[in-house]
Design a protein around this motif. Sequence first.
Motif, PDB file in Angstrom:
ATOM      1  N   GLU A 131      32.243  26.714  -0.037  1.00 50.96           N
ATOM      2  CA  GLU A 131      33.128  27.738  -0.584  1.00 50.96           C
ATOM      3  C   GLU A 131      33.688  28.626   0.521  1.00 50.96           C
ATOM      4  OE1 GLU A 131      30.770  29.788  -3.410  1.00 50.96           O
ATOM      5  OE2 GLU A 131      30.843  28.203  -4.922  1.00 50.96           O
ATOM      6  N   LEU A 132      32.821  28.999   1.473  1.00 47.44           N
ATOM      7  CA  LEU A 132      33.284  29.829   2.588  1.00 47.44           C
ATOM      8  C   LEU A 132      34.306  29.082   3.442  1.00 47.44           C
ATOM      9  CD1 LEU A 132      29.945  31.510   3.718  1.00 47.44           C
ATOM     10  CD2 LEU A 132      31.849  32.590   2.539  1.00 47.44           C
ATOM     11  N   LYS A 133      34.060  27.772   3.625  1.00 48.95           N
ATOM     12  CA  LYS A 133      35.030  26.974   4.387  1.00 48.95           C
ATOM     13  C   LYS A 133      36.380  26.951   3.682  1.00 48.95           C
ATOM     14  CE  LYS A 133      31.871  23.762   6.688  1.00 48.95           C
ATOM     15  NZ  LYS A 133      31.447  22.348   6.799  1.00 48.95           N
ATOM     16  N   GLN A 134      36.338  26.806   2.353  1.00 51.59           N
ATOM     17  CA  GLN A 134      37.584  26.771   1.599  1.00 51.59           C
ATOM     18  C   GLN A 134      38.300  28.115   1.686  1.00 51.59           C
ATOM     19  OE1 GLN A 134      38.965  24.110   0.182  1.00 51.59           O
ATOM     20  NE2 GLN A 134      40.751  25.365  -0.303  1.00 51.59           N
ATOM     21  N   GLU A 135      37.517  29.210   1.565  1.00 47.32           N
ATOM     22  CA  GLU A 135      38.120  30.540   1.688  1.00 47.32           C
ATOM     23  C   GLU A 135      38.713  30.735   3.074  1.00 47.32           C
ATOM     24  OE1 GLU A 135      35.195  33.405   0.698  1.00 47.32           O
ATOM     25  OE2 GLU A 135      35.039  32.817  -1.403  1.00 47.32           O
ATOM     26  N   LEU A 136      37.995  30.249   4.082  1.00 43.47           N
ATOM     27  CA  LEU A 136      38.502  30.370   5.447  1.00 43.47           C
ATOM     28  C   LEU A 136      39.784  29.568   5.618  1.00 43.47           C
ATOM     29  CD1 LEU A 136      38.152  31.358   8.348  1.00 43.47           C
ATOM     30  CD2 LEU A 136      36.712  29.344   8.780  1.00 43.47           C
ATOM     31  N   ALA A 137      39.797  28.348   5.051  1.00 41.22           N
ATOM     32  CA  ALA A 137      41.004  27.523   5.152  1.00 41.22           C
ATOM     33  C   ALA A 137      42.177  28.199   4.444  1.00 41.22           C
ATOM     34  CB  ALA A 137      40.746  26.140   4.559  1.00 41.22           C
ATOM     35  N   ASP A 138      41.897  28.771   3.254  1.00 41.66           N
ATOM     36  CA  ASP A 138      42.964  29.477   2.541  1.00 41.66           C
ATOM     37  C   ASP A 138      43.463  30.671   3.337  1.00 41.66           C
ATOM     38  OD1 ASP A 138      42.612  27.649   0.526  1.00 41.66           O
ATOM     39  OD2 ASP A 138      41.359  28.961  -0.706  1.00 41.66           O
ATOM     40  N   ALA A 139      42.516  31.396   3.924  1.00 40.20           N
ATOM     41  CA  ALA A 139      42.915  32.558   4.726  1.00 40.20           C
ATOM     42  C   ALA A 139      43.744  32.132   5.935  1.00 40.20           C
ATOM     43  CB  ALA A 139      41.679  33.334   5.172  1.00 40.20           C
ATOM     44  N   GLU A 140      43.329  31.028   6.572  1.00 44.37           N
ATOM     45  CA  GLU A 140      44.103  30.547   7.718  1.00 44.37           C
ATOM     46  C   GLU A 140      45.500  30.102   7.283  1.00 44.37           C
ATOM     47  OE1 GLU A 140      41.708  27.492   9.384  1.00 44.37           O
ATOM     48  OE2 GLU A 140      40.440  28.876  10.537  1.00 44.37           O
TER      49      GLU A 140
ATOM     50  N   ARG B 124      47.185  31.296   4.676  1.00 42.74           N
ATOM     51  CA  ARG B 124      47.953  32.521   4.431  1.00 42.74           C
ATOM     52  C   ARG B 124      48.358  33.179   5.738  1.00 42.74           C
ATOM     53  NH1 ARG B 124      43.918  33.240   0.420  1.00 42.74           N
ATOM     54  NH2 ARG B 124      42.837  34.714   1.790  1.00 42.74           N
ATOM     55  N   ASN B 125      47.442  33.167   6.679  1.00 49.37           N
ATOM     56  CA  ASN B 125      47.748  33.763   7.977  1.00 49.37           C
ATOM     57  C   ASN B 125      48.886  33.015   8.657  1.00 49.37           C
ATOM     58  OD1 ASN B 125      47.342  35.502  10.231  1.00 49.37           O
ATOM     59  ND2 ASN B 125      46.237  33.857  11.251  1.00 49.37           N
ATOM     60  N   THR B 126      48.851  31.682   8.546  1.00 46.97           N
ATOM     61  CA  THR B 126      49.923  30.879   9.149  1.00 46.97           C
ATOM     62  C   THR B 126      51.258  31.170   8.484  1.00 46.97           C
ATOM     63  OG1 THR B 126      48.330  29.124   9.664  1.00 46.97           O
ATOM     64  CG2 THR B 126      50.658  28.535   9.689  1.00 46.97           C
ATOM     65  N   ASP B 127      51.241  31.253   7.147  1.00 49.52           N
ATOM     66  CA  ASP B 127      52.485  31.551   6.430  1.00 49.52           C
ATOM     67  C   ASP B 127      53.014  32.929   6.800  1.00 49.52           C
ATOM     68  OD1 ASP B 127      52.244  29.098   5.220  1.00 49.52           O
ATOM     69  OD2 ASP B 127      51.322  29.883   3.400  1.00 49.52           O
ATOM     70  N   LEU B 128      52.099  33.905   6.852  1.00 48.24           N
ATOM     71  CA  LEU B 128      52.522  35.258   7.216  1.00 48.24           C
ATOM     72  C   LEU B 128      53.061  35.309   8.635  1.00 48.24           C
ATOM     73  CD1 LEU B 128      49.660  37.381   5.620  1.00 48.24           C
ATOM     74  CD2 LEU B 128      52.026  37.234   4.857  1.00 48.24           C
ATOM     75  N   TYR B 129      52.423  34.534   9.504  1.00 48.48           N
ATOM     76  CA  TYR B 129      52.892  34.522  10.890  1.00 48.48           C
ATOM     77  C   TYR B 129      54.289  33.903  10.977  1.00 48.48           C
ATOM     78  CZ  TYR B 129      53.057  33.593  15.896  1.00 48.48           C
ATOM     79  OH  TYR B 129      53.430  33.554  17.215  1.00 48.48           O
ATOM     80  N   LYS B 130      54.493  32.817  10.202  1.00 42.86           N
ATOM     81  CA  LYS B 130      55.827  32.204  10.194  1.00 42.86           C
ATOM     82  C   LYS B 130      56.861  33.176   9.635  1.00 42.86           C
ATOM     83  CE  LYS B 130      54.228  27.401   9.722  1.00 42.86           C
ATOM     84  NZ  LYS B 130      54.209  26.204   8.849  1.00 42.86           N
ATOM     85  N   GLU B 131      56.470  33.884   8.568  1.00 42.93           N
ATOM     86  CA  GLU B 131      57.396  34.855   7.992  1.00 42.93           C
ATOM     87  C   GLU B 131      57.693  35.973   8.979  1.00 42.93           C
ATOM     88  OE1 GLU B 131      57.697  37.761   4.034  1.00 42.93           O
ATOM     89  OE2 GLU B 131      56.005  36.385   4.323  1.00 42.93           O
ATOM     90  N   LEU B 132      56.632  36.401   9.687  1.00 37.26           N
ATOM     91  CA  LEU B 132      56.829  37.435  10.697  1.00 37.26           C
ATOM     92  C   LEU B 132      57.768  36.966  11.788  1.00 37.26           C
ATOM     93  CD1 LEU B 132      56.121  40.168  11.964  1.00 37.26           C
ATOM     94  CD2 LEU B 132      54.113  39.080  12.995  1.00 37.26           C
TER      95      LEU B 132
END
Length: 675
Positions: A576-585, A587-595
């Motif tokens: 579950e933590l791995k999945q949360e980490l993957a989701d966070a990464e 989201r982080n990638t998407d936010l970085y692309k948007e930035l």
Amino acid sequence: MAAIARVSSGLAYPDRFYAAAAYVGFDGSADSGKAVTSKFSNDAALLLYALYQQATIGPCKIPKPRAWSPVEQSKWTSWNGLGNMASAEAMRLFVKILEEEDPGWYSRASNFVKEPVEDVEMNHNPKFEPVVGNGNGNGNTFPETKTVPAENGNMSETQDKDVVSEGSSAVSVYDQWVAPLVSGPRPKPRYEHGAAVIDDKMYIFGGNHNGRYLSDLQALDLKSWTWSRVEVKEASEASSPIGPCAGHSLIPWEGNKLLSVGGHTKNPSETLQVKVFDLQSHTWSTLKTYGKPPVSRGGHSVTLAGTTLVIFGGQDANRSLLNDLHILDLETMTWDEIDTLGVSPSPRSDHAAAVHAERYLLIFGGGSHATCFNDLHVLDLQTMEWSRPTQQGEIPSPRAGHAGATVGENWFIVGGGNNKSGVSETVVLNMSALVWSVVTTVQGRVPLASEGSSLTLSSCNGEDVLVSFGGYNGRYSNEVNVLKPSHKSTLQSKMVETPVPDSVSAVHNATNATRDMESELETGQEGKIREIVMDNDSQPLVKKVEETSEHLLSALKAEKEELESSLNKEKLQMLELKQELADAETRNTDLYKELQSVRGQLAAEQSRCFKLEVDVAELRQKLHTMETLQKELELLQRQKAASEQAALSAKQRQSSGGVWGWLAGTPPDQKSDDD
């Protein structure tokens, strides 16, 4: 501008910071810091200005300058970029940057430096001055020792119950730091050096002194406590010289070689270099490796596990923190970057690492850009899975730049800093039970409470001793201190008496232990039953033994099932933590692309705005030119009208000439045609 990162430059005490500020030219006035621009590059000057403001005033609260002034805007940007960095960390970085830009400034700033007054009381004196040695009756003089002040400030008495009568031994007190009387030319004071023990000699290589990287190799004979410099022969075709470095690791290898792994250098290479010093030929050479080596770094950890070197974390040449894991097989000389399972430790440098039972890699503490850690992470080198077990006992405070050494299953940690002061406690971790305890505590501004010191394991009269050297706590040290640990290996008893820690590795060990015990009980009880039947035909006794055996087996099976259930829950939680980490990464990638997209749009809009401003300026210039031309046109029109009027008047006069005009040779009709 150079990236701002936490660096293990020792403890930036206020007296040293203000001395550095005065040396640079910051005096608090309106013109403060003007001299710095003449001493350093623009980037270094801006960074020093920002760190000084952060250390003396705090985070930037002033609005951004509106007037177009590149200098003021650059200063504001540098200061504002520090965010909420702590004042102590800003002081530390100010001193570190100054040492990098102007090595040896401290020795030239005697007019600005105010050293603290030493306390003259014996029980608080931070100096380790050894007493004179005594002869043994054979004409030889053996070194005497002096105990480092402990937490209560009292010296250990020679008649204490922990004192061992060892005759000529240089260490006679358990669990107390003592400073042996050493002879020979002492090495230059330093920190962030490498240290290793081979054949009763402790070798010291490299390090940092006054901002300068060192490249000398020194040896301390641990029997006679005598220093000597190891002469390095000139490089031949088969060997290669090694440059000054700091933040590296020194590893003993093959009984007569030293491996220097990585480190910060003046001109860093792209990849991590491994240098080999041969104690027989006294030459350095570069270890030829295969595969893809890690990027160059310093402040990392290098641990020898069997025939492999395990490299973790550190800072690269750009001072970016790392948390990658690489392994070098010393048999095949092949590099391998490991993709681990579980949650890796956060990027860090100046941490400590150890290997337990040739299987588990332990990582403790370290520092990030502005934070020190006291977390403990464990990597199973067989499954390559990280876990973060629960620590027990007296958990150490956060620290970085500490040194560690293992004695059996006990891991000793000494020194380190926490951005405010040096850590005075020497602690030990039982790696089987994961229980911390404090061994001893020192007082005062002593080398044992500093960053960047080294800790090695040696032997004295058949007993293990820990040897500490160097460090930096506002002053560079070349002191030697020795501790004889009284901790004994308690692996077997701890496995039975201590509750199972909630870590994947501990559960794995406990599960294996349960299976072994279950197997032994099955075979053992079966043998006992047969023996009882042969010796005695008493059926009730046999039945009672069978019932006892079944009861024990049932209890063990229930415990096994409980452990397996706990392990499954841990694995599920980990997934579950791995999945949360993957989701966070993600989201982080998407936010970085948007930035990045927004930044690109902003840059395009700024470019378009600038172009429009240029066009407006050009149009204004053209408009002004058109107004001038309009005025000139009106003037010409008036002049033309006046000329036409004059011509018309002249024509009329000529047409009224009559016979006189004819006599003048211009008939009226011809004159009209000419006009």
